[in-house]
Scaffold this motif. Structure first.
Motif, mmCIF file in Angstrom:
data_model
loop_
_atom_site.group_PDB
_atom_site.id
_atom_site.type_symbol
_atom_site.label_atom_id
_atom_site.label_comp_id
_atom_site.label_asym_id
_atom_site.label_seq_id
_atom_site.Cartn_x
_atom_site.Cartn_y
_atom_site.Cartn_z
ATOM 1 N N GLN A 62 58.776 22.618 76.325
ATOM 2 C CA GLN A 62 57.724 23.491 75.831
ATOM 3 C C GLN A 62 56.649 23.734 76.883
ATOM 4 O O GLN A 62 56.028 24.794 76.916
ATOM 5 N N VAL A 117 65.901 22.951 71.731
ATOM 6 C CA VAL A 117 65.963 23.651 70.443
ATOM 7 C C VAL A 117 66.392 22.688 69.342
ATOM 8 O O VAL A 117 65.834 22.695 68.237
ATOM 9 N N ALA A 118 67.380 21.850 69.650
ATOM 10 C CA ALA A 118 67.852 20.883 68.652
ATOM 11 C C ALA A 118 66.739 19.916 68.267
ATOM 12 O O ALA A 118 66.495 19.667 67.081
ATOM 13 N N GLY A 177 63.517 20.330 68.662
ATOM 14 C CA GLY A 177 62.411 21.034 68.038
ATOM 15 C C GLY A 177 62.673 21.427 66.598
ATOM 16 O O GLY A 177 61.743 21.552 65.790
ATOM 17 N N SER A 178 63.954 21.618 66.252
ATOM 18 C CA SER A 178 64.300 22.019 64.892
ATOM 19 C C SER A 178 64.666 20.839 64.002
ATOM 20 O O SER A 178 65.013 21.023 62.836
ATOM 21 N N GLY A 179 64.610 19.634 64.564
ATOM 22 C CA GLY A 179 64.958 18.451 63.785
ATOM 23 C C GLY A 179 66.446 18.214 63.672
ATOM 24 O O GLY A 179 66.898 17.396 62.858
ATOM 25 N N ASP A 180 67.244 18.909 64.464
ATOM 26 C CA ASP A 180 68.697 18.718 64.455
ATOM 27 C C ASP A 180 69.007 17.312 64.970
ATOM 28 O O ASP A 180 68.625 16.974 66.097
ATOM 29 N N ARG A 208 75.051 20.239 70.542
ATOM 30 C CA ARG A 208 74.549 21.513 71.066
ATOM 31 C C ARG A 208 74.635 21.546 72.579
ATOM 32 O O ARG A 208 74.963 22.581 73.179
#
Length: 205
Positions: free
Chosen positions: A107, A160-161, A163-166, A172
């Motif tokens: 980020q 992304v994973a 950050g999205s809680g994946d 990924r």
């Protein structure tokens, strides 16, 4: 390395490990220097002897993780039984399991810059060049550019994973690595995503 240097290295590692643990549970923005000092039972002056700020701590962690990842890649490269795809996927696994500060690093733009620079001067670019010369990759792609694209794509997938809680950043990361490699493979080579390249079809005599 002398005793004093070993003690300093251990404390530096402890500070980084504690920061990763706290950031994983709270997020980087919620991490405070005071939290680290209290948990490690060190003085504020001691902490600032090692890191001048949270941002510098983030940069140090990122540099260490990239160095470790590329060191493992170099080790894999010496194993001639490993395919290019297996080596790159191992790099993606290492990066995916370096959780904690990865999303914060991305980020703030640090991961893109550091990863691109590290890829350009690492064994990854040399590995890709050798694979291109051996006919495994397209010859119209520069190895350094492909190395940068691979690392940036894997890094973005992980960020992304996270950050999205994946809970599966590794999955990924592997998909991102496979997609980039599939785009760089020799034309007309048939592959299945996540698999090794299929052998060329046998033509009738």
């Amino acid at each position: 390395m002398g005793l004093r240097e070993r003690k300093k290295a251990r404390l530096r590692a402890s500070i980084l490990a504690t920061a990763v643990d706290l950031a994983s549970r709270r997020g980087f923005d919620a991490l405070r220097v005071r939290d680290l000092i209290d948990q490690l039972e060190i003085s504020e002056a001691t902490f600032f002897n090692y890191f001048s700020s949270k941002s510098e701590l983030l940069d140090a962690w990122l540099a260490d993780e990239l160095a470790n990842a590329f060191a493992q890649l170099a080790g894999e490269s010496r194993n001639r039984r490993s395919t290019l795809r297996q080596r790159v996927r191992q790099l993606a696994r290492v990066a995916a399991n370096a959780e904690g500060l990865a999303a914060a690093a991305w980020q703030r733009g640090r991961l893109q810059r550091a990863a691109g620079a590290a890829a350009a001067r690492s064994d990854l670019a040399a590995l890709l060049a050798a694979s291109r010369d051996a006919g495994e990759l397209r010859r119209d792609i520069e190895p350094v550019e492909l190395a940068e694209l691979l690392v940036a794509s894997v890094g973005l997938a992980i960020a992304v994973a996270l950050g999205s809680g994946d809970p599966r950043p590794e999955a990924r990361a592997l998909r991102a690595a496979d997609l980039v490699l599939d785009g760089a493979r020799r034309r007309h080579e048939r592959v299945r995503l996540g698999s090794q390249p299929a052998p060329p079809p046998v033509r009738p005599a």
